[in-house]
Design a protein around this motif. Structure first.
Motif, PDB file in Angstrom:
ATOM      1  N   TYR A 173      37.786  33.178  36.375  1.00  0.00           N
ATOM      2  CA  TYR A 173      38.084  33.840  37.593  1.00  0.00           C
ATOM      3  C   TYR A 173      39.899  33.771  38.188  1.00  0.00           C
ATOM      4  O   TYR A 173      39.924  32.526  38.048  1.00  0.00           O
ATOM      5  CB  TYR A 173      36.664  34.057  38.277  1.00  0.00           C
ATOM      6  CG  TYR A 173      36.724  31.752  38.855  1.00  0.00           C
ATOM      7  CD1 TYR A 173      37.223  31.504  40.056  1.00  0.00           C
ATOM      8  CD2 TYR A 173      35.917  30.718  38.593  1.00  0.00           C
ATOM      9  CE1 TYR A 173      37.145  30.281  40.275  1.00  0.00           C
ATOM     10  CE2 TYR A 173      35.724  29.697  38.574  1.00  0.00           C
ATOM     11  CZ  TYR A 173      36.546  28.993  38.884  1.00  0.00           C
ATOM     12  OH  TYR A 173      36.554  27.878  40.446  1.00  0.00           O
ATOM     13  N   LEU A 176      43.555  36.815  44.211  1.00  0.00           N
ATOM     14  CA  LEU A 176      44.654  37.564  44.418  1.00  0.00           C
ATOM     15  C   LEU A 176      45.543  37.137  45.344  1.00  0.00           C
ATOM     16  O   LEU A 176      45.402  36.333  46.317  1.00  0.00           O
ATOM     17  CB  LEU A 176      43.981  38.655  45.625  1.00  0.00           C
ATOM     18  CG  LEU A 176      44.914  39.856  45.966  1.00  0.00           C
ATOM     19  CD1 LEU A 176      44.368  41.040  44.560  1.00  0.00           C
ATOM     20  CD2 LEU A 176      43.812  40.613  47.261  1.00  0.00           C
ATOM     21  N   TYR A 210      45.141  35.408  38.339  1.00  0.00           N
ATOM     22  CA  TYR A 210      43.664  37.233  39.136  1.00  0.00           C
ATOM     23  C   TYR A 210      44.552  38.025  38.274  1.00  0.00           C
ATOM     24  O   TYR A 210      42.914  38.503  37.945  1.00  0.00           O
ATOM     25  CB  TYR A 210      44.855  36.938  39.898  1.00  0.00           C
ATOM     26  CG  TYR A 210      44.222  38.365  40.912  1.00  0.00           C
ATOM     27  CD1 TYR A 210      43.128  38.348  41.992  1.00  0.00           C
ATOM     28  CD2 TYR A 210      44.766  39.837  40.188  1.00  0.00           C
ATOM     29  CE1 TYR A 210      42.308  39.949  41.284  1.00  0.00           C
ATOM     30  CE2 TYR A 210      43.997  40.737  41.143  1.00  0.00           C
ATOM     31  CZ  TYR A 210      43.051  40.378  42.118  1.00  0.00           C
ATOM     32  OH  TYR A 210      42.522  42.109  42.062  1.00  0.00           O
ATOM     33  N   LYS A 216      37.992  38.526  39.972  1.00  0.00           N
ATOM     34  CA  LYS A 216      39.063  39.006  39.642  1.00  0.00           C
ATOM     35  C   LYS A 216      37.869  38.905  41.465  1.00  0.00           C
ATOM     36  O   LYS A 216      37.488  39.685  42.323  1.00  0.00           O
ATOM     37  CB  LYS A 216      39.877  39.842  39.831  1.00  0.00           C
ATOM     38  CG  LYS A 216      40.042  40.229  38.819  1.00  0.00           C
ATOM     39  CD  LYS A 216      41.047  41.871  38.563  1.00  0.00           C
ATOM     40  CE  LYS A 216      41.228  41.619  36.707  1.00  0.00           C
ATOM     41  NZ  LYS A 216      41.842  40.875  36.522  1.00  0.00           N
ATOM     42  N   SER A 234      30.631  43.716  45.369  1.00  0.00           N
ATOM     43  CA  SER A 234      31.136  43.706  44.057  1.00  0.00           C
ATOM     44  C   SER A 234      31.493  44.759  43.182  1.00  0.00           C
ATOM     45  O   SER A 234      30.157  45.751  43.977  1.00  0.00           O
ATOM     46  CB  SER A 234      30.568  41.914  43.334  1.00  0.00           C
ATOM     47  OG  SER A 234      29.146  41.843  43.114  1.00  0.00           O
ATOM     48  N   THR A 237      35.274  47.411  36.914  1.00  0.00           N
ATOM     49  CA  THR A 237      36.329  48.044  36.369  1.00  0.00           C
ATOM     50  C   THR A 237      35.910  47.596  35.369  1.00  0.00           C
ATOM     51  O   THR A 237      36.662  47.269  34.321  1.00  0.00           O
ATOM     52  CB  THR A 237      37.092  47.981  36.776  1.00  0.00           C
ATOM     53  OG1 THR A 237      36.730  47.485  38.590  1.00  0.00           O
ATOM     54  CG2 THR A 237      38.961  49.008  36.620  1.00  0.00           C
ATOM     55  N   THR A 246      36.184  44.220  33.466  1.00  0.00           N
ATOM     56  CA  THR A 246      36.451  43.380  34.157  1.00  0.00           C
ATOM     57  C   THR A 246      35.391  43.618  35.425  1.00  0.00           C
ATOM     58  O   THR A 246      34.711  44.857  35.898  1.00  0.00           O
ATOM     59  CB  THR A 246      37.513  43.256  34.500  1.00  0.00           C
ATOM     60  OG1 THR A 246      38.857  44.383  35.051  1.00  0.00           O
ATOM     61  CG2 THR A 246      38.611  42.687  33.632  1.00  0.00           C
ATOM     62  N   GLU A 248      34.864  42.131  39.856  1.00  0.00           N
ATOM     63  CA  GLU A 248      35.936  42.600  41.077  1.00  0.00           C
ATOM     64  C   GLU A 248      35.164  41.465  42.234  1.00  0.00           C
ATOM     65  O   GLU A 248      33.913  42.044  42.726  1.00  0.00           O
ATOM     66  CB  GLU A 248      36.342  42.925  41.722  1.00  0.00           C
ATOM     67  CG  GLU A 248      37.663  43.456  41.017  1.00  0.00           C
ATOM     68  CD  GLU A 248      39.098  44.291  41.768  1.00  0.00           C
ATOM     69  OE1 GLU A 248      39.037  43.782  42.723  1.00  0.00           O
ATOM     70  OE2 GLU A 248      40.123  44.679  40.803  1.00  0.00           O
ATOM     71  N   ASN A 250      35.262  41.600  46.408  1.00  0.00           N
ATOM     72  CA  ASN A 250      35.477  41.317  47.519  1.00  0.00           C
ATOM     73  C   ASN A 250      35.211  41.022  48.695  1.00  0.00           C
ATOM     74  O   ASN A 250      33.768  41.784  49.176  1.00  0.00           O
ATOM     75  CB  ASN A 250      36.005  43.195  47.637  1.00  0.00           C
ATOM     76  CG  ASN A 250      37.300  43.597  46.816  1.00  0.00           C
ATOM     77  OD1 ASN A 250      37.624  45.019  46.484  1.00  0.00           O
ATOM     78  ND2 ASN A 250      37.932  43.080  45.795  1.00  0.00           N
TER      79      ASN A 250
END
Length: 356
Positions: A173, A176, A210, A216, A234, A237, A246, A248, A250
């Motif tokens: 992990y 950003l 990142y 991420k 989340s 991608t 992968t 993410e 957020n």
């Protein structure tokens, strides 16, 4: 800057290395309209600054308060505030998606309200009562609760139980750079990743850069992208041409994120949320867990005033982990074992879970 925003459809489709966000129908398909997601610095409201009180409910919730003169919502009548309520229910899987919700009270929406109430163990009235209104005004995760597909539209998808995106035991992990995540925050995430790794018994999660990370993590300004008091989400991608996947996480940079040492300051009403609780929840999504309707679970989508810090896995969480990863083996290369299909009765509803 308000911690809760205006127009919501789904937040999602963060294109790799770009600051664009796609709006997706949370029911069954993804929409193609893009929204901008501002990669500004994380807003931590430090140095004694207190975040403004959330105001999103003033947009329409005040119009939905129960009317004691009406025993039931009148069908086929206009009711102010009903259109954004429909959008809210659609965003979380209780209604089909639409680009043109109206204020008309219809049977489909009343059925959706009933399903929502049944799911969260509220009094079932098929009407907007005080208990329902109180719950939908609370901060919650933006991942939908039900009736959504694991399908890659424009190379992104919601995480969903039964469709594991990773096939290895060693995951990384990273944070950003634009978020300027402080060491105290990274430590919280490290603790959350460690909790989940220990619970599964075989995953290993370590920090890296990142760009190189499997997962991420970033803090973003959600303004003008979301409807509701949403703390994060989340997604997965798929990266062409290799189609390597992968993930993410957020989180809403407009919230005040409290550290474990600041748990005495927690107040969901004032937008002061526990960072580790949010991290545990989003990591759970990425490890293959949908929302739970059991309020002691870390996968419960709402932040309840009585449970503003929730980082310990509940008994139901632990049981679901055992069931989900029961047939997983790992070899020296760190790859997960042979696929198997398991039927999982979990979190109040049944899944057919594809194990990798």
């Amino acid at each position: 800057m308000k911690p809760c925003l205006s127009a919501f459809l789904l937040l999602f489709l963060l294109l790799l290395h770009q600051s664009h966000f796609a709006k997706a129908g949370i029911g069954s398909s993804l929409a193609s309209l893009f929204k901008s997601l501002n990669k500004e610095k994380v807003i931590n409201w430090v140095n004694g600054k207190k975040p403004p009180k959330p105001e999103w409910d003033k947009e329409y919730l005040k119009y939905l308060k129960p009317d004691p003169t009406l025993p039931n919502l009148p069908l086929n009548k206009e009711r102010k505030g009903f259109a954004p309520l429909k959008e809210y229910l659609s965003n979380f899987g209780y209604l089909p998606s639409s680009d043109s919700f109206n204020n008309t009270v219809d049977q489909q929406t009343l059925s959706a309200i009933k399903t929502f109430q049944e799911s969260f163990n509220l009094p079932v009235t098929a009407d907007i009562d005080n208990d329902t209104l109180k719950l939908i005004s609370l901060p919650r995760c933006a991942v939908p609760d039900m009736d959504f597909n694991y399908s890659f539209t424009q190379n992104v998808s919601w995480p969903k139980a039964g469709h594991r995106w990773f096939r290895k035991t060693n995951l990384t992990y990273g944070f950003l750079p634009e978020s300027e995540v402080q060491p105290s925050f990274t430590k919280v995430f490290k603790n959350a990743f460690t909790r989940w790794a220990n619970a599964t018994g075989f995953l290993n999660l370590t920090e890296t850069t990142y760009d190189d990370a499997d997962i991420k993590v970033g803090f973003y300004n959600f303004s003008d992208v979301l409807i509701g008091d949403l703390f994060g989400f989340s997604f997965i991608t798929e990266n062409p041409p290799s189609n390597v996947k992968t993930a993410e996480i957020n989180l809403n940079g407009n919230m005040y994120w409290a550290l474990p040492s600041e748990k005495g300051d927690l107040s969901a009403e004032d937008g002061v949320l526990d960072l580790e609780s949010a991290a545990m929840h989003q990591i759970g999504h990425l490890l293959g867990f949908d929302h739970s309707f059991m309020n002691d679970s870390v996968m419960y989508p709402y932040i309840l005033p009585s449970q503003e810090r929730k980082v310990e896995l509940s008994n139901s969480d632990k049981n679901n982990i055992k069931k989900q990863y029961a047939n997983v083996d790992s070899d020296d290369s760190g790859c997960l074992g042979v696929p198997s299909i398991t039927t999982l009765l979990s979190l109040g509803f049944a899944y057919i879970l594809l194990m990798y």
